[in-house]
Design a protein around this motif. Sequence first.
Motif, short mmCIF file in Angstrom:
data_model
loop_
_atom_site.label_atom_id
_atom_site.label_comp_id
_atom_site.label_asym_id
_atom_site.label_seq_id
_atom_site.Cartn_x
_atom_site.Cartn_y
_atom_site.Cartn_z
N ALA A 110 -51.56 -11.23 91.88
CA ALA A 110 -51.19 -9.95 92.46
C ALA A 110 -49.89 -10.04 93.25
O ALA A 110 -49.63 -9.22 94.12
N ALA A 111 -49.05 -11.05 92.95
CA ALA A 111 -47.79 -11.22 93.68
C ALA A 111 -46.90 -9.99 93.49
O ALA A 111 -46.94 -9.36 92.44
N PRO A 112 -46.09 -9.65 94.50
CA PRO A 112 -45.21 -8.50 94.37
C PRO A 112 -44.26 -8.65 93.18
O PRO A 112 -43.87 -9.76 92.84
N ALA A 113 -43.91 -7.54 92.57
CA ALA A 113 -43.04 -7.58 91.40
C ALA A 113 -42.06 -6.41 91.42
O ALA A 113 -42.35 -5.35 91.97
N HIS A 114 -40.88 -6.66 90.83
CA HIS A 114 -39.94 -5.57 90.56
C HIS A 114 -40.56 -4.71 89.46
O HIS A 114 -41.11 -5.23 88.50
N GLN A 115 -40.39 -3.42 89.56
CA GLN A 115 -40.71 -2.55 88.43
C GLN A 115 -39.39 -2.17 87.79
O GLN A 115 -38.59 -1.47 88.40
N LEU A 116 -39.15 -2.68 86.60
CA LEU A 116 -37.93 -2.38 85.87
C LEU A 116 -38.25 -1.35 84.80
O LEU A 116 -38.92 -1.64 83.82
N LYS A 117 -37.78 -0.12 85.05
CA LYS A 117 -38.05 0.98 84.11
C LYS A 117 -36.94 1.04 83.08
O LYS A 117 -35.78 1.10 83.42
N LEU A 118 -37.36 1.06 81.80
CA LEU A 118 -36.42 1.03 80.69
C LEU A 118 -36.58 2.28 79.83
O LEU A 118 -37.30 3.20 80.19
N ARG A 119 -35.96 2.28 78.68
CA ARG A 119 -35.99 3.42 77.75
C ARG A 119 -37.40 3.79 77.34
O ARG A 119 -38.26 2.95 77.22
N ASN A 120 -37.57 5.08 77.06
CA ASN A 120 -38.81 5.62 76.47
C ASN A 120 -40.08 5.22 77.21
O ASN A 120 -41.13 5.04 76.60
N GLY A 121 -39.99 5.05 78.53
CA GLY A 121 -41.18 4.83 79.34
C GLY A 121 -41.64 3.39 79.47
O GLY A 121 -42.71 3.14 80.02
N LEU A 122 -40.87 2.42 78.98
CA LEU A 122 -41.25 1.02 79.12
C LEU A 122 -40.98 0.55 80.55
O LEU A 122 -39.88 0.72 81.07
N THR A 123 -42.00 -0.03 81.18
CA THR A 123 -41.85 -0.60 82.52
C THR A 123 -42.26 -2.07 82.47
O THR A 123 -43.36 -2.40 82.03
N LEU A 124 -41.36 -2.94 82.93
CA LEU A 124 -41.66 -4.37 83.04
C LEU A 124 -41.90 -4.70 84.51
O LEU A 124 -41.26 -4.14 85.40
N TYR A 125 -42.82 -5.62 84.75
CA TYR A 125 -43.12 -6.09 86.10
C TYR A 125 -42.62 -7.52 86.19
O TYR A 125 -43.18 -8.43 85.60
N LEU A 126 -41.51 -7.71 86.92
CA LEU A 126 -40.83 -8.99 86.99
C LEU A 126 -40.98 -9.61 88.38
O LEU A 126 -41.00 -8.89 89.37
N PRO A 127 -41.06 -10.94 88.46
CA PRO A 127 -41.16 -11.58 89.78
C PRO A 127 -40.03 -11.15 90.71
O PRO A 127 -38.89 -10.96 90.26
N MET A 128 -40.33 -11.03 91.98
CA MET A 128 -39.35 -10.57 92.97
C MET A 128 -38.13 -11.50 93.05
O MET A 128 -37.04 -11.05 93.36
N LYS A 129 -38.31 -12.78 92.76
CA LYS A 129 -37.17 -13.72 92.86
C LYS A 129 -36.19 -13.53 91.71
O LYS A 129 -35.07 -14.02 91.77
#
Length: 198
Positions: A30-49
């Motif tokens: 459950a570590a914090p993550a960046h939410q990177l929102k991309l085209r057509n509704g794709l969201t990636l959850y990337l490590p904060m570092k």
Amino acid sequence: MSKRSLAVVAVAAAAVLMAPATATATATAAAPAHQLKLRNGLTLYLPMKWRIHGGGTDWIHVVTGKCAHPEGGFFTTDCKGFWILGPKAIKLGAEGFGPYNVDRGGYYPASDVQRCPVDGKLLRVEKIGPHKKGLRQVGPGHKAAYHEFQTRCRTHSGKITSTRFTTREWYLPKTKILVVDTWKTPGLATALRNADWN
């Protein structure tokens, strides 16, 4: 103390000893993550570092480790990370600036020999070994065309070296998103599998 009582005590002690490990594993998941929102509704959850560079949806560079020039172009060397590319970048993604070929793989927006990403003193020379192809999950209900291959590097005088790197590519044809990773970034495949579509 009876054998049964000893067994109960042993199970209870094991449960107490295991509790911190379970709590740590849950906290890591459950570590914090960046939410990177991309085209057509794709969201990636990337490590904060991991640091996100670039603008729009066509040239996004995600830096995951050491990198002297994170704002550099696609062929910047000695910069750990991966690229998320959109339609404009994909249109120029084959050698000679033609469109990226999903059947062949190998994103290469150039017409000349480029430097080796893992050692900027060397040049990329040729793909070697087996080329893995298939489909990979990117969030629920979406499959990407996947390519994985190795490239060998050489000196400027043409001497072949033992330096090589692995490229992995995920291409989503409907949404025109291409992910290119030349560092076998740990956690990237999992982040793509665990993506969301809104």
